[in-house]
Scaffold this active site. Structure first.
Site, PDB file in Angstrom:
ATOM      1  N   ASP A  67      -1.528 -12.409   4.042  1.00 32.23           N
ATOM      2  CA  ASP A  67      -2.775 -12.787   4.685  1.00 32.23           C
ATOM      3  C   ASP A  67      -3.517 -13.885   3.931  1.00 32.23           C
ATOM      4  OD1 ASP A  67      -3.292 -11.024   2.580  1.00 32.23           O
ATOM      5  OD2 ASP A  67      -3.878  -9.389   3.897  1.00 32.23           O
ATOM      6  N   ASN A 136      -9.680   2.386   3.451  1.00 28.86           N
ATOM      7  CA  ASN A 136      -9.812   2.832   4.847  1.00 28.86           C
ATOM      8  C   ASN A 136      -8.443   2.924   5.538  1.00 28.86           C
ATOM      9  OD1 ASN A 136      -9.098   0.179   5.321  1.00 28.86           O
ATOM     10  ND2 ASN A 136     -11.004  -0.416   6.326  1.00 28.86           N
ATOM     11  N   HIS A 138      -6.125   0.523   5.623  1.00 35.61           N
ATOM     12  CA  HIS A 138      -5.543  -0.707   6.171  1.00 35.61           C
ATOM     13  C   HIS A 138      -4.326  -1.159   5.365  1.00 35.61           C
ATOM     14  CE1 HIS A 138      -8.440  -3.448   3.644  1.00 35.61           C
ATOM     15  NE2 HIS A 138      -7.272  -3.403   3.056  1.00 35.61           N
ATOM     16  N   GLU A 143      -6.943  -3.519  10.251  1.00 32.93           N
ATOM     17  CA  GLU A 143      -8.011  -2.554  10.035  1.00 32.93           C
ATOM     18  C   GLU A 143      -7.839  -1.337  10.948  1.00 32.93           C
ATOM     19  OE1 GLU A 143      -9.712  -2.980   7.515  1.00 32.93           O
ATOM     20  OE2 GLU A 143     -11.022  -4.719   7.515  1.00 32.93           O
TER      21      GLU A 143
HETATM   22  C1  F6R Z   1      -3.833  -8.029   0.311  1.00 30.21           C
HETATM   23  C2  F6R Z   1      -3.926  -7.121   1.422  1.00 30.21           C
HETATM   24  C3  F6R Z   1      -4.759  -5.887   1.398  1.00 30.21           C
HETATM   25  C4  F6R Z   1      -4.741  -5.163   0.075  1.00 30.21           C
HETATM   26  C5  F6R Z   1      -5.614  -3.913   0.131  1.00 30.21           C
HETATM   27  C6  F6R Z   1      -5.712  -3.240  -1.227  1.00 30.21           C
HETATM   28  O1  F6R Z   1      -2.964  -9.112   0.602  1.00 30.21           O
HETATM   29  O2  F6R Z   1      -3.345  -7.392   2.407  1.00 30.21           O
HETATM   30  O3  F6R Z   1      -4.323  -5.021   2.409  1.00 30.21           O
HETATM   31  O4  F6R Z   1      -3.425  -4.814  -0.262  1.00 30.21           O
HETATM   32  O5  F6R Z   1      -6.896  -4.261   0.560  1.00 30.21           O
HETATM   33  O6  F6R Z   1      -6.378  -4.096  -2.088  1.00 30.21           O
HETATM   34  P1  F6R Z   1      -6.541  -3.759  -3.643  1.00 30.21           P
HETATM   35  O7  F6R Z   1      -5.173  -3.872  -4.221  1.00 30.21           O
HETATM   36  O8  F6R Z   1      -7.455  -4.849  -4.168  1.00 30.21           O
HETATM   37  O9  F6R Z   1      -7.116  -2.416  -3.738  1.00 30.21           O
END
Ligand code: F6R
Length: 238
Positions: A67, A136, A138, A143
């Site tokens: 992303d 959450n 995701h 989401e």
């Molecule tokens: C990042 C991504 C997100 C993260 C998720 C966890 O490219 O796609 O889904 O993997 O938000 O983020 P952290 O590792 O910062 O807790």
């Protein structure tokens, strides 16, 4: 599904880097799907360390990131392009032209999404997809409530995700939209490696792995993937 409980964040990072290394050793021209965020930082450090010791060679590897924020130029220090250069791309011998991240500044975002899907297909699909999980539930920026049957697309981020990611932005203002690989595309990866760190991820991880499969917990779809490895360190340290 294999669930590996790591002893510490360092242990998690080393185990995840081991799985990525094994993929690169067994198939030097493999296609890796990569994630950003806090969780993979230790994994990338470990891979860079092994590269410095001549234990791993990325010269034939192709990468696709999950992303990017809409509106952030690749040279914006807060973009995922910059994150990946800082934490992995500039630390190993990946060829710049083999590293792909969605273009959040494209004039035509829908066309950029279609081009991204086409580039992944052209590369032969993703061999190993690294994922983190949001508190959450995701995955990538899919989401809660997101449709399972999407490829790369533009999303509006939830407040909880904006809050969770605000530490990466000096002014705390996180862009409200992102381009993300969709769940259908993620599920097409031949192998998935999900990493989860910290007690804040415990509930989301538990619901994802053992709860019912529901769009309200996007990561729950991973239960249906034929080759899912989870490495987690989500207990309180004693
Ligand atoms: C990042 C991504 C997100 C993260 C998720 C966890 O490219 O796609 O889904 O993997 O938000 O983020 P952290 O590792 O910062 O807790």
């Amino acid at each position: 599904m294999r669930v590996i409980k790591a002893k510490s964040y360092q242990d998690l990072s080393r185990k995840a880097a081991n799985i990525i290394s094994a993929q690169v050793i067994l198939k030097p021209n493999c296609v890796l799907g990569l994630a950003t965020g806090n969780t993979p930082l230790g994994t990338y450090r470990q891979l860079a360390d092994w590269y410095r010791k001549d234990d791993i060679d990325f010269s034939q590897v192709t990468t696709f990131n999950l992303d990017e924020y809409v509106g952030l130029a690749p040279d914006d220090p807060q973009s995922y392009h910059s994150y990946m250069r800082r934490n992995l791309f500039d630390m190993v011998n990946l060829r710049p032209e083999a590293c792909h991240i969605p273009d959040g500044c494209a004039a035509d975002l829908s066309a950029a999404c279609r081009d991204y899907d086409a580039a992944i297909a052209q590369a032969g699909g993703i061999d190993l997809q690294l994922l983190g999980i949001g508190s959450n539930g995701h995955i990538a920026f899919n989401e809660p409530g997101a449709a399972f049957e999407k490829d790369t697309h533009v999303v509006t981020l939830r407040e909880s995700t904006l809050r969770a990611n605000s530490s990466f932005f000096s002014d705390g203002c996180v862009p409200r939209q992102a381009i993300t690989m969709g769940i259908r595309l993620i599920m097409q990866a031949r192998k998935i490696l999900l990493i989860a760190e910290g007690p804040g991820k415990r509930n989301a991880l538990h619901r994802a792995l053992y709860g019912s499969i529901s769009a309200e917990v996007p990561a729950s779809i991973l239960q249906l993937h034929p080759d899912l490895t989870v490495i987690c360190h989500v207990e309180e340290d004693t």
